[in-house]
Write a protein that holds these residues in place. Structure first.
Motif, mmCIF file in Angstrom:
data_model
loop_
_atom_site.group_PDB
_atom_site.id
_atom_site.type_symbol
_atom_site.label_atom_id
_atom_site.label_comp_id
_atom_site.label_asym_id
_atom_site.label_seq_id
_atom_site.Cartn_x
_atom_site.Cartn_y
_atom_site.Cartn_z
ATOM 1 N N UNK A 24 -13.977 30.474 -25.588
ATOM 2 C CA UNK A 24 -15.291 30.940 -26.078
ATOM 3 C C UNK A 24 -16.178 29.492 -25.992
ATOM 4 N N UNK A 25 -15.796 28.342 -26.376
ATOM 5 C CA UNK A 25 -16.401 27.202 -26.780
ATOM 6 C C UNK A 25 -16.608 26.670 -25.336
ATOM 7 N N UNK A 26 -15.655 26.819 -24.324
ATOM 8 C CA UNK A 26 -15.879 26.313 -23.075
ATOM 9 C C UNK A 26 -17.054 27.068 -22.388
ATOM 10 N N UNK A 27 -17.053 28.563 -22.594
ATOM 11 C CA UNK A 27 -18.267 29.047 -22.202
ATOM 12 C C UNK A 27 -19.560 28.440 -22.503
ATOM 13 N N UNK A 28 -19.591 28.291 -24.003
ATOM 14 C CA UNK A 28 -20.723 27.540 -24.673
ATOM 15 C C UNK A 28 -21.161 26.285 -24.052
ATOM 16 N N UNK A 29 -20.213 25.585 -23.734
ATOM 17 C CA UNK A 29 -20.488 24.331 -23.245
ATOM 18 C C UNK A 29 -21.009 24.226 -21.798
ATOM 19 N N UNK A 30 -20.430 25.257 -21.109
ATOM 20 C CA UNK A 30 -21.117 25.585 -19.520
ATOM 21 C C UNK A 30 -22.530 25.858 -19.555
ATOM 22 N N UNK A 31 -22.913 26.770 -20.656
ATOM 23 C CA UNK A 31 -24.218 27.369 -20.840
ATOM 24 C C UNK A 31 -25.011 26.180 -21.085
ATOM 25 N N UNK B 282 -22.519 15.547 -11.244
ATOM 26 C CA UNK B 282 -23.480 15.395 -12.322
ATOM 27 C C UNK B 282 -23.094 16.594 -13.423
ATOM 28 N N UNK B 283 -22.739 17.833 -12.811
ATOM 29 C CA UNK B 283 -22.408 18.883 -13.529
ATOM 30 C C UNK B 283 -20.943 18.638 -14.656
ATOM 31 N N UNK B 284 -20.028 18.153 -13.899
ATOM 32 C CA UNK B 284 -18.903 17.749 -14.421
ATOM 33 C C UNK B 284 -19.023 16.384 -15.442
ATOM 34 N N UNK B 285 -19.753 15.746 -15.192
ATOM 35 C CA UNK B 285 -20.060 14.694 -16.194
ATOM 36 C C UNK B 285 -20.678 15.234 -17.448
ATOM 37 N N UNK B 286 -21.757 16.099 -17.233
ATOM 38 C CA UNK B 286 -22.448 16.483 -18.383
ATOM 39 C C UNK B 286 -21.456 17.486 -19.243
ATOM 40 N N UNK B 287 -20.741 18.297 -18.465
ATOM 41 C CA UNK B 287 -19.585 19.149 -19.440
ATOM 42 C C UNK B 287 -18.693 18.351 -20.073
ATOM 43 N N UNK B 288 -18.248 17.172 -19.570
ATOM 44 C CA UNK B 288 -17.252 16.305 -20.316
ATOM 45 C C UNK B 288 -18.031 15.641 -21.368
ATOM 46 N N UNK B 289 -19.245 15.099 -21.249
ATOM 47 C CA UNK B 289 -19.914 14.591 -22.427
ATOM 48 C C UNK B 289 -20.195 15.582 -23.466
ATOM 49 N N UNK B 290 -20.455 16.927 -22.997
ATOM 50 C CA UNK B 290 -20.729 17.834 -24.022
ATOM 51 C C UNK B 290 -19.459 17.956 -25.079
#
Length: 184
Positions: A47-54, A77-85
């Motif tokens: 669930x938190x993974x989905x929130x991070x993707x959103x 860029x998307x993977x970097x933003x996801x990791x940073x979030x």
């Protein structure tokens, strides 16, 4: 950089009208990958993974005009933003750890009479358990923490949390059975 765009940069800009299509493309092409990636970094918290993707998609939408549609630059860029979030989420959890809610703060006003009585009986039965058992039940079943989150909060190994949860639910069933609650 002087603030002007070159012809090559202008070619890569996404017009405002295409931002919605750009975000739909992110959901279609990268959504499942980014959710799995975030979930893995979050120790299985889907669930938190989905929130991070959103949130990643929202940030991509904000920067859509400048990201362009070149997948070779968009994907990293998307993977970097996801990791940073995810890192931001984990840091925030350390700064603001979970707090247990006192029994009095739970709102049973919308429950039916039967479920209110059941809740009351369960809370009474919880009072008969030891503090470790009550704590693990509150974390895992009322606050809906994962085993990993409960372990972090309590500062104990995940296996210990699982063991405590097993014995706590077994003890709770026994207390409820002694009170004459059937079908527990």
């Amino acid at each position: 950089m002087n603030g002007t765009t070159t012809r090559a940069d202008a070619r890569d800009l996404v017009p405002d009208a295409d931002c919605d299509a750009f975000v739909r493309d992110i959901y279609d092409r990268y959504g499942p990958l980014l959710v799995r990636y975030a979930t893995r970094l979050l120790d299985g918290d889907w669930h938190k993974g989905e929130d991070i993707f959103q949130e990643t998609a929202a940030r991509a939408w904000k920067h859509a005009r400048f990201l362009g549609t070149r997948s070779e630059s968009l994907r990293p860029w998307l993977f970097t933003v996801t990791r940073n979030l995810v890192i931001d989420h984990q840091r925030a959890r350390r700064v603001r750890p979970l707090e247990l809610l006192p029994v009095e703060e739970l709102d049973a006003s919308e429950d039916s009479t039967a479920s209110t009585l059941t809740s009351h009986v369960v809370w009474q039965a919880l009072g008969e358990l030891n503090e470790q058992q009550r704590t693990v039940i509150r974390l895992m079943y009322y606050l809906e923490c994962s085993v990993t989150q409960a372990a972090e909060h309590l500062g104990i190994p995940a296996g210990t949390v699982k063991s405590r949860a097993f014995y706590a639910t077994r003890a709770l069933r026994k207390v409820l059975a002694e009170q004459g609650i059937v079908g527990v």
